[in-house]
Design a protein around this motif. Structure first.
Motif, mmCIF file in Angstrom:
data_model
loop_
_atom_site.group_PDB
_atom_site.id
_atom_site.type_symbol
_atom_site.label_atom_id
_atom_site.label_comp_id
_atom_site.label_asym_id
_atom_site.label_seq_id
_atom_site.Cartn_x
_atom_site.Cartn_y
_atom_site.Cartn_z
ATOM 1 N N ARG A 110 -21.757 24.036 -15.690
ATOM 2 C CA ARG A 110 -20.416 24.262 -16.268
ATOM 3 C C ARG A 110 -19.908 25.664 -15.956
ATOM 4 O O ARG A 110 -18.743 25.810 -15.577
ATOM 5 N N GLN A 111 -20.746 26.664 -16.087
ATOM 6 C CA GLN A 111 -20.291 28.031 -15.837
ATOM 7 C C GLN A 111 -21.484 28.948 -15.628
ATOM 8 O O GLN A 111 -22.610 28.590 -15.987
ATOM 9 N N LEU A 112 -21.225 30.091 -15.015
ATOM 10 C CA LEU A 112 -22.236 31.137 -14.956
ATOM 11 C C LEU A 112 -21.583 32.445 -15.422
ATOM 12 O O LEU A 112 -20.364 32.605 -15.334
ATOM 13 N N CYS A 122 -18.173 38.446 -17.392
ATOM 14 C CA CYS A 122 -17.509 37.952 -16.179
ATOM 15 C C CYS A 122 -18.064 36.546 -15.963
ATOM 16 O O CYS A 122 -19.287 36.365 -15.914
ATOM 17 N N ARG A 123 -17.184 35.550 -15.944
ATOM 18 C CA ARG A 123 -17.629 34.142 -15.937
ATOM 19 C C ARG A 123 -17.032 33.387 -14.763
ATOM 20 O O ARG A 123 -15.834 33.512 -14.480
ATOM 21 N N LEU A 171 -26.886 30.631 -15.820
ATOM 22 C CA LEU A 171 -26.209 29.441 -15.291
ATOM 23 C C LEU A 171 -26.331 28.349 -16.354
ATOM 24 O O LEU A 171 -27.438 27.925 -16.689
ATOM 25 N N VAL A 172 -25.182 27.974 -16.923
ATOM 26 C CA VAL A 172 -25.133 27.097 -18.097
ATOM 27 C C VAL A 172 -24.850 25.654 -17.679
ATOM 28 O O VAL A 172 -23.857 25.393 -16.992
ATOM 29 N N ASP A 186 -16.227 22.758 -11.881
ATOM 30 C CA ASP A 186 -15.763 21.417 -12.272
ATOM 31 C C ASP A 186 -16.977 20.625 -12.752
ATOM 32 O O ASP A 186 -17.901 20.364 -11.971
ATOM 33 N N ASP A 187 -16.970 20.276 -14.044
ATOM 34 C CA ASP A 187 -18.111 19.520 -14.598
ATOM 35 C C ASP A 187 -17.617 18.186 -15.159
ATOM 36 O O ASP A 187 -18.121 17.691 -16.169
ATOM 37 N N THR A 188 -16.599 17.598 -14.457
ATOM 38 C CA THR A 188 -16.039 16.321 -14.934
ATOM 39 C C THR A 188 -16.863 15.125 -14.450
ATOM 40 O O THR A 188 -16.642 14.004 -14.863
ATOM 41 N N PHE A 189 -17.818 15.383 -13.522
ATOM 42 C CA PHE A 189 -18.766 14.334 -13.110
ATOM 43 C C PHE A 189 -20.017 15.028 -12.586
ATOM 44 O O PHE A 189 -20.073 16.250 -12.511
ATOM 45 N N ASP A 190 -21.049 14.231 -12.229
ATOM 46 C CA ASP A 190 -22.326 14.814 -11.779
ATOM 47 C C ASP A 190 -22.158 15.375 -10.373
ATOM 48 O O ASP A 190 -22.626 14.793 -9.391
#
Ligand SMILES: NS(=O)(=O)/N=C1/NCCS1
Ligand SMILES: [Zn+2]
Length: 261
Positions: free
Chosen positions: A91-93, A66-67, A120-121, A71-75
């Motif tokens: 990016r995702q957990l 389950c992920r 938490l990635v 939004d990792d398009t900026f800091d």
């Protein structure tokens, strides 16, 4: 004579290396942490997560876990400090869990297996994008949080586990917004850190692991909800999504450092 061809689906962890040679590398994860071999490193600084709740986007059942995707398009949501240099983007957990409360975590601490393990990635934007970061030893940072079953569950886990009913089968995705995952962190900031890999194929050795010493509590009902997810799609037989953890890998001389005595 009818030949019964034996089709063996060689997908178990012990076969991954046949398609993904990195899976047999010297820096694979997960590993067992033995406190007697851990080195307390006084130079390790505290880690800091500054997450924007607005970065949370969706929650997904991909048939393996389950992920929750951000939004990792900026800091926007970043992890800093600890063993890291610079800011790594969330990016995702996702989670790994067992078919019973006595196992399910990927990392094992002095022989103790927890019921589940939250990952938490984060990735290092100096490498341009996530795909580029996977090729670098300092490309990815994963914070691992152990989950144990208890009587005083963290209310914040409720949010994720309430969504489970909307993503019961593989491929199901639902909006998941206004969520700050740092509410899932335990009180203590104590951690172990070592260099390792993804625990799923291709098992790239690009991860700085930051494993939190203090587990968080979930309720038996919450664990039952996780185990009610299906590995299969909605038009296929229900197959409980459980035991999605990789077996322990050889430490191969790696040093595990602790931020605490
Ligand atoms: N469990 S893990 O975090 O090491 N593995 C992953 N594979 C793809 C993104 S995270
Ligand atoms: Zn994981």
């Amino acid at each position: 004579m009818i030949l019964h061809s034996k089709i063996s689906f060689q997908t178990g962890p012990e076969h991954w290396h046949q398609n993904y040679p990195m899976a047999k590398g010297d820096k694979q994860s997960p590993i067992e942490i033995n406190s007697k071999d851990v080195r307390h490193d006084t130079s390790l600084s505290p880690w800091h997560a500054s997450y924007d709740p607005g970065a949370a986007k969706t929650i997904l059942n991909n048939g393996r876990t389950c992920r929750v995707v951000f939004d990792d398009t900026f800091d926007r949501s970043v992890l800093r400090g600890g063993p890291l240099t610079g800011a790594y983007r969330l990016r995702q957990l996702h989670l790994h869990w067992g078919s019973a409360d006595d196992h399910g975590s990927e990392h094992v601490i002095d022989g103790v297996k927890y019921a589940a393990e939250l990952h938490l990635v984060h990735w290092n934007p100096k490498h341009g994008n996530f795909a580029g970061a996977l090729k670098q030893p300092d490309g990815v940072a994963v914070v691992g949080v152990f989950l144990k079953v208890g009587k005083t569950p963290k209310p914040e886990m409720k949010r994720i586990l309430e969504e489970i009913d909307n993503i019961k089968t593989k491929g199901k995705e639902a909006p998941f917004q206004h969520f700050d995952p740092s509410i899932l962190f335990p009180k203590s900031r104590d951690y172990w850190t070592y260099h390792g890999s993804f625990t799923t194929p291709p098992c790239e050795e690009c991860i700085t692991w930051i494993l939190l010493r203090e587990p968080i509590e979930v309720s038996p009902d919450q664990m039952a909800r996780l185990r009610s997810l299906s590995k299969n799609g909605e038009n296929e037989p229900m197959c409980p999504l459980v035991d999605n953890w990789r077996p322990l890998q050889p430490v191969k001389g790696r040093i595990v450092r602790a931020s605490f005595k």
